[in-house]
Design a protein around this motif. Structure first.
Motif, mmCIF file in Angstrom:
data_model
loop_
_atom_site.group_PDB
_atom_site.id
_atom_site.type_symbol
_atom_site.label_atom_id
_atom_site.label_comp_id
_atom_site.label_asym_id
_atom_site.label_seq_id
_atom_site.Cartn_x
_atom_site.Cartn_y
_atom_site.Cartn_z
ATOM 1 N N GLY A 287 0.799 -1.211 0.000
ATOM 2 C CA GLY A 287 0.000 0.000 0.000
ATOM 3 C C GLY A 287 0.832 1.260 0.000
ATOM 4 N N ALA A 288 2.093 1.142 -0.400
ATOM 5 C CA ALA A 288 2.983 2.308 -0.419
ATOM 6 C C ALA A 288 2.504 3.313 -1.466
ATOM 7 N N HIS A 289 2.304 4.557 -1.039
ATOM 8 C CA HIS A 289 1.814 5.599 -1.941
ATOM 9 C C HIS A 289 2.984 6.354 -2.548
ATOM 10 N N GLU A 290 3.108 6.270 -3.862
ATOM 11 C CA GLU A 290 4.170 6.952 -4.602
ATOM 12 C C GLU A 290 5.519 6.831 -3.887
ATOM 13 N N PRO A 291 6.011 5.613 -3.729
ATOM 14 C CA PRO A 291 7.296 5.433 -3.058
ATOM 15 C C PRO A 291 8.460 5.915 -3.904
ATOM 16 N N VAL A 292 9.576 6.181 -3.251
ATOM 17 C CA VAL A 292 10.843 6.376 -3.935
ATOM 18 C C VAL A 292 11.527 5.020 -3.974
ATOM 19 N N LEU A 293 11.978 4.607 -5.152
ATOM 20 C CA LEU A 293 12.642 3.323 -5.309
ATOM 21 C C LEU A 293 14.149 3.521 -5.258
ATOM 22 N N VAL A 294 14.828 2.684 -4.472
ATOM 23 C CA VAL A 294 16.288 2.746 -4.357
ATOM 24 C C VAL A 294 16.827 1.388 -4.774
ATOM 25 N N GLY A 295 17.455 1.322 -5.949
ATOM 26 C CA GLY A 295 17.949 0.058 -6.466
ATOM 27 C C GLY A 295 19.459 -0.002 -6.480
ATOM 28 N N TRP A 296 19.998 -1.016 -5.848
ATOM 29 C CA TRP A 296 21.448 -1.201 -5.805
ATOM 30 C C TRP A 296 21.865 -2.260 -6.830
ATOM 31 N N SER A 297 22.811 -1.937 -7.703
ATOM 32 C CA SER A 297 23.405 -2.889 -8.621
ATOM 33 C C SER A 297 22.326 -3.585 -9.457
ATOM 34 N N LEU A 298 22.139 -4.894 -9.297
ATOM 35 C CA LEU A 298 21.079 -5.598 -10.020
ATOM 36 C C LEU A 298 19.709 -5.034 -9.668
ATOM 37 N N GLY A 299 19.574 -4.494 -8.453
ATOM 38 C CA GLY A 299 18.301 -3.890 -8.049
ATOM 39 C C GLY A 299 17.916 -2.712 -8.918
ATOM 40 N N ALA A 300 18.910 -2.027 -9.508
ATOM 41 C CA ALA A 300 18.613 -0.948 -10.444
ATOM 42 C C ALA A 300 18.005 -1.517 -11.723
ATOM 43 N N ALA A 301 18.532 -2.661 -12.187
ATOM 44 C CA ALA A 301 17.982 -3.307 -13.375
ATOM 45 C C ALA A 301 16.555 -3.774 -13.126
ATOM 46 N N VAL A 302 16.295 -4.282 -11.919
ATOM 47 C CA VAL A 302 14.934 -4.677 -11.549
ATOM 48 C C VAL A 302 14.009 -3.461 -11.616
ATOM 49 N N THR A 303 14.491 -2.337 -11.107
ATOM 50 C CA THR A 303 13.704 -1.102 -11.135
ATOM 51 C C THR A 303 13.443 -0.654 -12.568
ATOM 52 N N THR A 304 14.459 -0.752 -13.427
ATOM 53 C CA THR A 304 14.290 -0.386 -14.827
ATOM 54 C C THR A 304 13.229 -1.249 -15.497
ATOM 55 N N ASN A 305 13.251 -2.540 -15.212
ATOM 56 C CA ASN A 305 12.241 -3.428 -15.786
ATOM 57 C C ASN A 305 10.850 -3.113 -15.244
ATOM 58 N N TYR A 306 10.785 -2.685 -13.990
ATOM 59 C CA TYR A 306 9.501 -2.235 -13.448
ATOM 60 C C TYR A 306 9.004 -1.015 -14.232
#
Length: 302
Positions: free
Chosen positions: A121-140
């Protein structure tokens, strides 16, 4: 009820303890639960900080876990935010599918992050992606756009799995892929060491190596073929994006990675932590937490 002098002293001490703990109870709320992704994979989620605060969702990197973010979860400066972490598929306490396509298809990782956002239920969160986590964020971003988020921070971020954007580390990667258990574990240990220019204390290092050993063998053999739609993910972004790289990164090439991101999304901001390796959020945590707080407040208008 009649209070004796002894009971008065006892309850007086209790009242003092409650007063002392009140700030911790108010801002140190911890919650753990699971969410289910579209393909049925269960993702372990954890929360800390202020439940009513602006949400920040942290996405760890390869062989990491939610424990990677301990310097953020324990930061007094960040306790006013709702701090949400989770273990990527194939990592930590989350499910570990044996089907290699569960890791090669980038959309699966995007769906995991989408499930965390929706079910928390997070409302407009800020995403913080480290390393592979950045790629996950990009795919999101490629799958869902940036309408549901306030912005993103990439730390040592993998933009694309291309040789010019990465640092070749054949010894570590070949060891991780080995079917020989000793070589496999040595490869993981070497990979963890490469994540830092300034080594963490021994207890933290050993805990990080242990978390790496929990990572799925199938995931490790397949993840280097994970699809990343950077052109669509970053190319269609409108919200603020900050890239933070360590000047001594031994796994990702900061200059070429940042250049590729800016080519796709010209509004991208880039900051270099000269003395950090692949883990600026850990190696220079005080500076990182301050920069993250400033980014979140600016992105959300606070």
């Amino acid at each position: 009820m009649v209070f004796s002098p002894v009971s008065a002293i006892r309850y007086g001490w209790l009242y003092c303890i409650v007063l002392l703990l009140a700030p911790l109870l108010a801002h140190g709320t911890n919650r753990a639960y699971t969410v289910e992704s579209l393909d049925g994979v269960k993702i372990a989620v954890q929360e800390a900080g202020n439940p009513q605060g602006q949400a920040i969702i942290f996405v760890h990197g390869l062989l990491g876990s939610h424990l990677s973010w301990e310097k953020q979860l324990n930061s007094p400066e960040l306790q006013r935010y709702r701090l949400i972490t989770f273990d990527l598929r194939g990592h930590g306490l989350s499910d570990k599918p044996v089907d290699l396509d569960a890791y090669r298809e980038g959309r699966h990782w995007a769906d995991d992050l989408a499930a965390v956002i929706k079910e928390s239920g997070a409302h407009e969160p800020v995403l913080v992606g480290w390393s592979l986590g950045a790629a996950v964020t990009t795919n999101y971003l490629a799958a869902f756009g940036d309408e549901q988020i306030a912005g993103a921070v990439y730390v040592g971020g993998v933009i694309e799995l291309k040789p010019e954007q990465l640092v070749a580390q054949p010894a570590a990667y070949s060891g991780m892929a080995s079917s020989d258990l000793r070589l496999h574990l040595e490869g993981e240990k070497e990979f963890v060491a490469l994540c830092f220019n300034t080594a963490p204390d021994d207890a933290t290092f050993q805990r990080t190596v242990a978390a790496a050993a929990m990572a799925s063998r199938e995931m490790q053999s397949a993840v280097h073929g994970m699809s990343i739609d950077a052109a669509k993910g970053l190319g269609s972004m409108h919200k603020p994006l900050l890239l933070i790289y360590g000047g001594q990164d031994a796994l990702v090439q900061p200059s070429t990675s940042a250049a590729r991101a800016k080519a796709l999304y010209p509004r991208t901001e880039v900051e270099l932590y000269e003395t950090s390796g692949h883990s600026p959020f850990f190696e220079e945590s005080t500076r990182f937490n301050r920069d993250l707080s400033a980014f979140v407040d600016a992105a959300t208008g606070h």
